[in-house]
Design an enzyme around this catalytic site. Structure first.
Site, PDB file in Angstrom:
ATOM      1  N   SER A 141       9.733  -7.516 -48.106  1.00  0.00           N
ATOM      2  CA  SER A 141      10.992  -7.974 -47.501  1.00  0.00           C
ATOM      3  C   SER A 141      11.145  -9.462 -47.821  1.00  0.00           C
ATOM      4  O   SER A 141      10.149 -10.138 -48.138  1.00  0.00           O
ATOM      5  CB  SER A 141      10.912  -7.785 -45.982  1.00  0.00           C
ATOM      6  OG  SER A 141      11.943  -8.467 -45.311  1.00  0.00           O
ATOM      7  N   TYR A 154       6.809  -7.845 -37.783  1.00  0.00           N
ATOM      8  CA  TYR A 154       7.410  -7.453 -39.065  1.00  0.00           C
ATOM      9  C   TYR A 154       7.101  -8.476 -40.153  1.00  0.00           C
ATOM     10  O   TYR A 154       6.669  -8.127 -41.254  1.00  0.00           O
ATOM     11  CB  TYR A 154       8.929  -7.313 -38.885  1.00  0.00           C
ATOM     12  CG  TYR A 154       9.648  -6.747 -40.099  1.00  0.00           C
ATOM     13  CD1 TYR A 154       9.560  -5.399 -40.408  1.00  0.00           C
ATOM     14  CD2 TYR A 154      10.426  -7.564 -40.923  1.00  0.00           C
ATOM     15  CE1 TYR A 154      10.222  -4.868 -41.511  1.00  0.00           C
ATOM     16  CE2 TYR A 154      11.090  -7.044 -42.024  1.00  0.00           C
ATOM     17  CZ  TYR A 154      10.983  -5.696 -42.307  1.00  0.00           C
ATOM     18  OH  TYR A 154      11.635  -5.174 -43.407  1.00  0.00           O
TER      19      TYR A 154
HETATM   20  P1  NAD Z   1      15.127   3.166 -43.334  1.00  0.00           P
HETATM   21  O1  NAD Z   1      14.811   2.975 -41.895  1.00  0.00           O
HETATM   22  O2  NAD Z   1      16.265   4.037 -43.706  1.00  0.00           O
HETATM   23  O3  NAD Z   1      13.844   3.708 -44.125  1.00  0.00           O
HETATM   24  C1  NAD Z   1      12.541   3.671 -43.638  1.00  0.00           C
HETATM   25  C2  NAD Z   1      11.930   5.037 -43.870  1.00  0.00           C
HETATM   26  O4  NAD Z   1      10.542   5.020 -43.561  1.00  0.00           O
HETATM   27  C3  NAD Z   1      12.586   6.104 -42.993  1.00  0.00           C
HETATM   28  O5  NAD Z   1      12.964   7.200 -43.799  1.00  0.00           O
HETATM   29  C4  NAD Z   1      11.480   6.498 -42.025  1.00  0.00           C
HETATM   30  O6  NAD Z   1      11.534   7.861 -41.618  1.00  0.00           O
HETATM   31  C5  NAD Z   1      10.244   6.220 -42.865  1.00  0.00           C
HETATM   32  N1  NAD Z   1       9.052   6.037 -42.051  1.00  0.00           N
HETATM   33  C6  NAD Z   1       8.892   5.191 -41.002  1.00  0.00           C
HETATM   34  N2  NAD Z   1       7.664   5.330 -40.501  1.00  0.00           N
HETATM   35  C7  NAD Z   1       7.025   6.283 -41.230  1.00  0.00           C
HETATM   36  C8  NAD Z   1       5.745   6.878 -41.184  1.00  0.00           C
HETATM   37  N3  NAD Z   1       4.835   6.508 -40.273  1.00  0.00           N
HETATM   38  N4  NAD Z   1       5.435   7.826 -42.100  1.00  0.00           N
HETATM   39  C9  NAD Z   1       6.341   8.214 -43.015  1.00  0.00           C
HETATM   40  N5  NAD Z   1       7.575   7.692 -43.112  1.00  0.00           N
HETATM   41  C10 NAD Z   1       7.911   6.738 -42.226  1.00  0.00           C
HETATM   42  O7  NAD Z   1      15.372   1.710 -43.917  1.00  0.00           O
HETATM   43  P2  NAD Z   1      15.143   1.136 -45.396  1.00  0.00           P
HETATM   44  O8  NAD Z   1      15.865  -0.134 -45.449  1.00  0.00           O
HETATM   45  O9  NAD Z   1      15.431   2.143 -46.435  1.00  0.00           O
HETATM   46  O10 NAD Z   1      13.588   0.806 -45.359  1.00  0.00           O
HETATM   47  C11 NAD Z   1      12.741   0.979 -46.474  1.00  0.00           C
HETATM   48  C12 NAD Z   1      11.827  -0.213 -46.576  1.00  0.00           C
HETATM   49  O11 NAD Z   1      12.611  -1.377 -46.876  1.00  0.00           O
HETATM   50  C13 NAD Z   1      11.059  -0.540 -45.298  1.00  0.00           C
HETATM   51  O12 NAD Z   1       9.719  -0.844 -45.624  1.00  0.00           O
HETATM   52  C14 NAD Z   1      11.759  -1.770 -44.776  1.00  0.00           C
HETATM   53  O13 NAD Z   1      10.929  -2.586 -43.982  1.00  0.00           O
HETATM   54  C15 NAD Z   1      12.185  -2.439 -46.063  1.00  0.00           C
HETATM   55  N6  NAD Z   1      13.263  -3.427 -45.953  1.00  0.00           N
HETATM   56  C16 NAD Z   1      14.485  -3.053 -45.437  1.00  0.00           C
HETATM   57  C17 NAD Z   1      15.491  -4.001 -45.324  1.00  0.00           C
HETATM   58  C18 NAD Z   1      16.846  -3.668 -44.750  1.00  0.00           C
HETATM   59  O14 NAD Z   1      17.655  -4.562 -44.538  1.00  0.00           O
HETATM   60  N7  NAD Z   1      17.166  -2.398 -44.508  1.00  0.00           N
HETATM   61  C19 NAD Z   1      15.250  -5.313 -45.753  1.00  0.00           C
HETATM   62  C20 NAD Z   1      14.010  -5.651 -46.277  1.00  0.00           C
HETATM   63  C21 NAD Z   1      13.018  -4.688 -46.378  1.00  0.00           C
END
Ligand code: NAD
Length: 257
Positions: A141, A154
């Site tokens: 991130s 986080y």
């Molecule tokens: P999201 O919440 O749609 O995706 C996260 C996914 O991880 C979900 O499908 C959830 O079911 C899965 N997950 C959570 N815990 C789990 C577990 N214990 N076992 C298996 N699956 C699990 O949001 P996203 O933005 O697609 O997130 C993906 C990655 O991107 C994450 O690591 C998040 O921290 C990172 N991220 C997101 C953003 C943002 O603004 N959305 C910014 C920076 C980084």
């Protein structure tokens, strides 16, 4: 020639957001893809939407050793090996000052974001070695490159993910395994909607505007914009890139507060 023709990719957190967009793009580029996550309904919908023969899902909790071993084994059995791992599953955790965050809440963020990522790398390495190398991409991130308030679990976890990419890249180099981290800023998906709901309490639009206003490009990323960086790092186009932490954040991490 497609950029990932006949490569086998496992994508955790593949039922939504960045992971689902990455699965769709990788499949479009010829990869055989298995998406992994906790929510079967979301995983099934992701696979149905992609609608290609060699795309499948399995339900697993990435923080568990047995689940990690099983999802990697299933990918190898279904598709004949492993070339690419996108360790992307993650949770946001609580927004509170550090003194107000319960220890259990910190532990749950670390279990998924850090332990889950470490386990994925640990058990993927032998499979990638059997193929003569491969690419591992970790979703960190912009919060893995700098501090943000009221998000200490986080931010800690995402800095750890950058550290993991750097350490594993050195372990992987003799085996032609490349390991890189991607560092998204705010992305227009469920995770940011939840952030807006949690912090906005009835005024979500104001939170969104405030966050977007801090980004030099003045907007959120789409899931696909992050997926395209994942494609670059998964493909041979990035053959000399390892141990990197790549922002895809509209300039967030390089701007002064
Ligand atoms: P999201 O919440 O749609 O995706 C996260 C996914 O991880 C979900 O499908 C959830 O079911 C899965 N997950 C959570 N815990 C789990 C577990 N214990 N076992 C298996 N699956 C699990 O949001 P996203 O933005 O697609 O997130 C993906 C990655 O991107 C994450 O690591 C998040 O921290 C990172 N991220 C997101 C953003 C943002 O603004 N959305 C910014 C920076 C980084």
């Amino acid at each position: 020639m497609k950029r990932l023709q006949d490569k086998v990719a496992v994508i955790t957190g593949g039922g939504s957001g960045i992971g689902a967009a990455t699965a769709a793009l990788f499949a479009q580029e010829g990869a055989r893809v298995m998406v992994v996550g906790r929510n079967e309904e979301k995983l099934r919908k992701t696979v149905q939407a992609i609608n290609q023969e060699h795309v499948s899902y399995t339900v697993a909790d990435v923080s568990q050793v047995e689940d990690t071993q099983r999802y990697l084994r299933e990918a190898v059995e279904r598709h004949g090996g492993l070339d690419i791992l996108v360790s992307n599953a993650g949770i946001q955790g609580e927004f509170r000052p550090i003194s107000d965050i319960p220890v259990e809440s910190f532990d749950s963020v670390m279990a998924i974001n850090v332990r889950g990522t470490w386990l994925a790398i640990k058990y993927a390495f032998p499979e990638l070695q059997k193929r003569g190398g491969g690419s591992i991409i970790l979703t960190s991130s912009a919060g893995g490159l700098g501090g943000m308030g009221i998000s200490s679990p986080y931010v800690t976890s995402k800095h750890a993910v950058v550290g993991l990419a750097r350490a594993a890249a050195i372990d992987g180099a003799p085996h032609r395994i490349r390991v890189n981290a991607v560092c998204p800023g705010p992305v227009d998906n469920d995770m940011m909607t939840n952030v807006e709901r949690t912090l906005g309490a009835g005024n979500e639009a104001a939170i969104r505007e405030w966050v977007a206003g801090r980004v030099p490009l003045k907007r959120f990323a789409s899931n696909e914009e992050v997926a395209r960086l994942n494609l670059f790092l998964a493909s041979d186009d990035s053959s000399y890139c390892t141990g990197g932490a790549y922002p895809v954040d509209g300039g967030w991490s390089s701007s002064l507060p």
